[in-house]
Write an enzyme that holds these catalytic residues in place. Structure first.
Site, PDB file in Angstrom:
ATOM      1  N   ALA A  65      -1.345   0.376  -2.966  1.00 28.62           N
ATOM      2  CA  ALA A  65      -1.666  -0.895  -2.314  1.00 28.62           C
ATOM      3  C   ALA A  65      -3.144  -0.906  -1.934  1.00 28.62           C
ATOM      4  CB  ALA A  65      -0.803  -1.068  -1.075  1.00 28.62           C
ATOM      5  N   GLY A 108       1.896   2.575  -3.497  1.00 26.36           N
ATOM      6  CA  GLY A 108       2.531   1.353  -3.996  1.00 26.36           C
ATOM      7  C   GLY A 108       2.574   1.295  -5.527  1.00 26.36           C
ATOM      8  N   GLU A 111       5.570   3.155  -6.346  1.00 24.93           N
ATOM      9  CA  GLU A 111       6.737   2.338  -5.991  1.00 24.93           C
ATOM     10  C   GLU A 111       6.980   1.245  -7.026  1.00 24.93           C
ATOM     11  OE1 GLU A 111       5.191   1.717  -1.927  1.00 24.93           O
ATOM     12  OE2 GLU A 111       7.172   2.346  -1.260  1.00 24.93           O
ATOM     13  N   GLU A 131       0.522   8.076   1.359  1.00 20.04           N
ATOM     14  CA  GLU A 131       0.538   7.211   2.556  1.00 20.04           C
ATOM     15  C   GLU A 131       0.479   7.994   3.866  1.00 20.04           C
ATOM     16  OE1 GLU A 131       2.355   6.672  -0.113  1.00 20.04           O
ATOM     17  OE2 GLU A 131       2.771   4.541  -0.420  1.00 20.04           O
TER      18      GLU A 131
END
Ligand code: HXC
Length: 257
Positions: A65, A108, A111, A131
């Protein structure tokens, strides 16, 4: 749809989506996620597309992200924004979704790959959830999807340390499907995609639907669901053709209905 951060095209029956923000290692900002999901949904509805392949332009699939976008977020700003609503739509797609990844597949980005049905990677690909080092944790399904694949013990160690794992190890653990050599990665992925695209699409669709239930339902409920899908396929022309072709010792020609 103007697409700022993704490229999309159709090759035969394969709908290809490429993350296109290479100067930021394809860091996923919200516009980008929205674009990815919108194109996925378009391909899912497009009769000419049988399989969707997602990959990244430049040196990496995705470094996660966009941290610039998250740095000033507050619990309330995120509650109101509901950034994961877009992500949730990925699991409602019906067609096979293949993540073809290389380079860094982090946070992300990992993910996003885990939200796909199959993952193919080059041998040098590095997977990880960094993260924890940013004072947060995965938020788009990482703790859930990783744990379902490799179990609690391994998932915890990996998520707590933030360490990276190379593709061959990820393959050994069953996190990804296959490693293909870098030199012919794209061809190998496309060969695989075309192979799946050549199967009767309603079978492919209902297999995905039934396999998805395996994670959520009890064994007997899952088997009941499977049976319904099995019965449903006897309403298709492709079932008649597939079985008839077998009996007549010829190759089937599937029509997709
Ligand atoms: C914003 C990023 C970024 C990211 C890289 N960049 N990753 N920007 N968000 N996630 C930017 C860098 O700031 C830099 O911009 C440019 O891309 C090139 O990166 P470098 O760090 O200079 O390259 P390199 O030294 O080769 O290192 C590559 C890297 C590193 C190992 C991938 O960039 C990195 O560690 N990135 C962050 C990985 C991460 O923590 N991901 C998790 C994010 S949190 P400039 O302007 O300097 O050129 C997350 C939560 C998910 O994903 C929650 C659900 C959505």
């Amino acid at each position: 749809l103007t697409r700022q951060y993704v490229k999309a095209d159709v090759d035969g029956q394969i709908g290809r989506i490429r993350l296109n923000r290479p100067e930021r290692y394809n860091a996923l900002n919200r516009t980008m996620i929205r674009e990815i999901v919108k194109v996925m949904e378009q391909f899912d509805q497009d009769e000419t597309v049988a399989v969707i392949v997602l990959s990244g332009e430049g040196k990496s699939f995705s470094a996660g992200a966009d941290i610039d976008e998250m740095v000033d977020a507050t619990p309330i700003s995120m509650e109101l924004l509901d950034p994961f609503a877009d992500w949730d739509r990925i699991s409602r797609l019906h067609k096979p979704l293949i993540a073809a990844v290389h380079g860094f597949v982090l946070g992300g980005g990992f993910e996003l790959a885990l939200a796909c049905d199959l993952i193919y990677a080059t041998p040098e690909t590095q997977f990880g959830f960094p993260e924890v080092g940013l004072g947060v944790m995965p938020g788009a399904g990482g703790t859930q999807r990783l744990t379902r694949r490799i179990g609690r013990t391994r998932a915890l160690e990996w998520l707590w340390t933030g360490e990276r794992m190379l593709a061959p190890e990820a393959e050994r653990l069953g996190i990804i499907n296959r490693v293909f050599a870098s030199e012919q990665f794209e061809q190998d992925v496309m060969t695989r995609a075309h192979q799946i695209a050549a199967q009767p699409p309603i079978s492919v669709r209902l297999i995905k639907d039934a396999v998805d239930k395996a994670g959520d339902l009890s064994l007997q409920d899952g088997m009941d669901h499977e049976r319904r899908n099995f019965y449903l396929l006897f309403g298709t022309a492709d079932q008649t053709e597939g079985m008839q072709a077998f009996l007549e010792k010829r190759q089937p020609t599937f029509k997709g209905n």
